[in-house]
Design an enzyme around this catalytic site. Structure first.
Site, PDB file in Angstrom:
ATOM      1  CE  LYS A  37      40.524  39.006  42.266  1.00  0.00           C
ATOM      2  NZ  LYS A  37      41.414  39.262  41.154  1.00  0.00           N
ATOM      3  CD  GLU A  71      35.800  24.062  39.195  1.00  0.00           C
ATOM      4  OE1 GLU A  71      35.260  25.188  39.325  1.00  0.00           O
ATOM      5  OE2 GLU A  71      36.429  23.728  38.179  1.00  0.00           O
ATOM      6  CD  GLU A 110      44.978  30.661  35.549  1.00  0.00           C
ATOM      7  OE1 GLU A 110      44.323  29.602  35.509  1.00  0.00           O
ATOM      8  OE2 GLU A 110      44.937  31.419  36.535  1.00  0.00           O
ATOM      9  CG  HIS A 148      65.198   6.412  40.991  1.00  0.00           C
ATOM     10  ND1 HIS A 148      66.098   5.388  40.815  1.00  0.00           N
ATOM     11  CD2 HIS A 148      65.750   7.259  41.906  1.00  0.00           C
ATOM     12  CE1 HIS A 148      67.139   5.592  41.603  1.00  0.00           C
ATOM     13  NE2 HIS A 148      66.952   6.724  42.276  1.00  0.00           N
ATOM     14  CE  LYS A 198      36.623  29.440  35.347  1.00  0.00           C
ATOM     15  NZ  LYS A 198      36.781  30.755  35.976  1.00  0.00           N
ATOM     16  N   GLY A 221      44.358  35.843  41.140  1.00  0.00           N
ATOM     17  CA  GLY A 221      44.127  34.552  41.806  1.00  0.00           C
ATOM     18  C   GLY A 221      45.411  33.759  42.018  1.00  0.00           C
ATOM     19  NE  ARG A 222      48.182  33.877  36.272  1.00  0.00           N
ATOM     20  CZ  ARG A 222      47.098  34.405  35.744  1.00  0.00           C
ATOM     21  NH1 ARG A 222      45.896  33.996  36.172  1.00  0.00           N
ATOM     22  NH2 ARG A 222      47.169  35.318  34.810  1.00  0.00           N
TER      23      ARG A 222
HETATM   24  O1  F6P Z   1      41.279  29.079  36.618  1.00  0.00           O
HETATM   25  C1  F6P Z   1      40.899  30.400  36.546  1.00  0.00           C
HETATM   26  C2  F6P Z   1      40.881  31.065  37.893  1.00  0.00           C
HETATM   27  O2  F6P Z   1      40.286  32.298  37.752  1.00  0.00           O
HETATM   28  C3  F6P Z   1      42.259  31.212  38.540  1.00  0.00           C
HETATM   29  O3  F6P Z   1      42.987  32.267  38.041  1.00  0.00           O
HETATM   30  C4  F6P Z   1      41.895  31.324  39.974  1.00  0.00           C
HETATM   31  O4  F6P Z   1      42.990  31.125  40.797  1.00  0.00           O
HETATM   32  C5  F6P Z   1      40.842  30.245  40.086  1.00  0.00           C
HETATM   33  O5  F6P Z   1      40.140  30.321  38.858  1.00  0.00           O
HETATM   34  C6  F6P Z   1      39.913  30.350  41.261  1.00  0.00           C
HETATM   35  O6  F6P Z   1      39.171  31.526  41.238  1.00  0.00           O
HETATM   36  P1  F6P Z   1      38.368  32.039  42.505  1.00  0.00           P
HETATM   37  O7  F6P Z   1      39.359  32.326  43.583  1.00  0.00           O
HETATM   38  O8  F6P Z   1      37.654  33.265  42.054  1.00  0.00           O
HETATM   39  O9  F6P Z   1      37.422  30.958  42.936  1.00  0.00           O
END
Ligand code: F6P
Length: 545
Positions: free
Chosen positions: A209, A215, A355, A386, A514, A269-270
């Protein structure tokens, strides 16, 4: 209209619930059932192809009434209205929360700052449909004119968990495309995935987003270098697409503007799998199935918006969770899907629930002195039986558990399905009833054990029971029922956030780590450790040595 800012613990209903808790806390579910033979009718909700039985919870009619009173007193109805009408209820980021608009029919109107956003959403959906159709039928080809065989989704958090969970849940409905998910900045994750891929037939979908997530950018950069090394810089435009709301950053990264699928700042995002973030889902199962997923979610949204609280699935489930969290002091809840397809659902819900509601400051900016944010965990049944069920049955902790099962399996193997569901029903019954001393004695006597051995064994074999469970029985796992199920959890997150008087749609807590990681990476790059506590300093030295 902002969300109400009522501290739930100051309401009349809260006080009444506290008193009522003292009356009911020792009641055994077995006795509650004995007292009220029509209990399962009273405490169940039938909605479309869902049957939700919450009668095996430690509640009675007074509990239900008081919990509904609580929802009313904190003005949940007004909050629902503000949410669906696109008010900026994510106040700390000054944003509306409108993942519901992504699954609304194109005839609906949803205004954000006076502008109807539904036409824009429809345009992006059309773009997704056209693109996916072309990739799936082989019309769109790679740089050597071969059709695509593999899709690689690069994202993290909501840009990974949502599409990954849904793609895996809908594996039965999949087409020929193989879909891979790369999320972790751990280089082994990306390299392990790239190892067996053919650049000529691989399509990369970079999902972020913000397009600033360490990452995702690292993995996308590594994937692009791997690709260019074997193909060429010019071929990138045929093999890389992006999903983002940050168009300048995507362009800077080198992805063609035609290859960008946009989303909006009012999509959290979530909660983004319903947007273009779901591109990999649509590629994997086809746009028609993706659309059914949205329809299912929309139907649940409508139910949430219109049903009386007493009959409202997200409201009732959210209130039960509050009951255990805030009155019984339960710290966690388990979600056990009796479907292997749903094996990623607990991980997905962990982000959604933890979150969103892992907050300790209320909507007035004051520290909170009551429990928020359920810890959620789980694994599919019967595997879970199990693994950790022992602790739920005989451990010292109270763990309310939700069981999700389907009447029909997808391959229709009745023998397996009957065994699976026999376990599904048996577990909730066993958790509720337990096993008394007399029952244990009877069982042991039939084994002809010596008297002293028998006495010794009895305490270990007793199950106190009285462990609460909720059963969600759905006709069949389809894109539509899955959409409704996920929406049911999303709306429940909202309900709990409103009652706890917290902001559910920001996530400032993820930022600190972060920021620090950026600082430490800089130190690692320069082999120069700056001021840290002695533990972190020594660990860094060991890493660098
Ligand atoms: O972990 C924090 C967060 O902002 C989440 O809410 C989101 O889903 C994720 O990082 C990834 O963010 P982006 O889509 O901006 O890479």
């Amino acid at each position: 209209m902002a969300l109400p800012t009522i501290n739930p613990t100051t309401t009349k209903a809260w006080e009444a619930l506290q008193n009522h808790y003292e009356d009911i806390k020792h009641s055994h579910l077995k006795d509650l059932f004995a007292k009220s033979p029509d209990r399962s009718e009273k405490f169940s909700i039938e909605w479309k192809d869902f049957y939700v039985d919450y009668s095996k919870n430690r509640i009675d009619e007074t509990t239900k009434k008081l919990l509904i009173d609580l929802a009313k007193e904190v003005q949940l109805d007004k909050a629902i209205q503000s949410y669906f009408e696109g008010e900026a209820i994510n106040e700390t980021e000054n944003r509306a929360v409108l993942h519901t608009a992504l699954r609304a029919p194109s005839s609906n109107t949803v205004n954000v700052d006076g502008k109807n956003v539904v036409p824009e959403v429809s345009d992006v959906k059309n773009k997704i449909k056209t693109f996916c159709d072309k990739v799936i039928n082989g019309e769109l080809k790679g740089y050597t004119n071969k059709p695509f065989t593999d899709i690689v989704n690069i994202g993290i958090g909501g840009s990974d968990l949502g599409p990954a969970m849904i793609t895996e849940s809908l594996e039965y409905y999949k087409n020929h495309l193989k879909v891979h998910f790369i999320s972790n900045v751990d280089g082994d994750h990306v390299h392990q995935n790239l190892k067996d891929l053919d650049p000529e037939t691989t399509l990369f979908v970079v999902v972020s987003k913000t397009f600033s997530t360490q990452e995702t950018l690292s993995n996308a950069t590594t994937a692009r270098s791997w690709f260019i090394k074997q193909a060429s810089q010019e071929a990138v435009s045929k093999h890389f697409v992006a999903v983002s709301s940050n168009i300048p950053n995507v362009t800077k990264f080198g992805i063609d503007s035609d290859n960008i699928f946009p989303l909006w700042d009012w999509v959290g995002g979530r909660f983004s799998l319903w947007s273009a973030v779901g591109l990999s889902i649509s590629l994997s199962v086809g746009y028609k199935n993706f659309e059914s997923l949205l329809v299912g979610a929309h139907e649940m949204d409508e139910h949430f918006k219109t049903a009386d609280f007493e009959e409202n699935l997200p409201v009732v489930l959210g209130l039960l969770s509050i009951w255990y969290n805030n009155f019984f002091g339960a710290e966690s809840e388990a979600v056990i899907p009796y479907s292997q397809y749903l094996h990623r659902l607990p991980a997905y819900l962990q982000q959604g629930i933890m979150e969103s509601n892992g907050k300790s400051v209320d909507r007035n900016g004051n520290p909170i002195d009551y429990q928020t944010g359920t810890i959620i965990w789980g694994e599919p049944g019967t595997n879970a039986q199990h693994a950790f069920f022992q602790l739920i049955h005989q451990g010292t902790k109270l763990i309310p558990a939700e069981f999700i099962g389907f009447k029909h399996s997808l391959f229709e193997d009745k023998d397996h399905q009957d065994k699976l569901m026999a376990n599904f029903f048996a577990q909730t019954e066993a958790l509720m009833n337990g096993k008394t001393e007399a029952e244990v004695l009877d069982e042991l006597k039939s084994k002809n054990l010596p008297e002293d051995k028998l006495k010794q064994l009895v305490p270990f074999k007793i199950f106190t029971g009285n462990k609460p469970t909720t059963t969600v029985l759905i006709n069949k796992l389809t894109p539509k029922s899955l959409g409704a199920l996920v929406s049911m959890y999303e709306q429940r997150i909202f309900v709990q956030g409103v009652i706890w008087n917290i902001f559910s749609y920001d996530q400032w807590g993820v930022e600190l780590g972060k920021q620090l990681a950026t600082k430490i990476l800089n130190e690692i790059d320069n082999s120069q450790i700056s001021d840290h506590d002695s533990s972190t300093k020594t660990l860094l030295k060991k890493y660098l040595s």
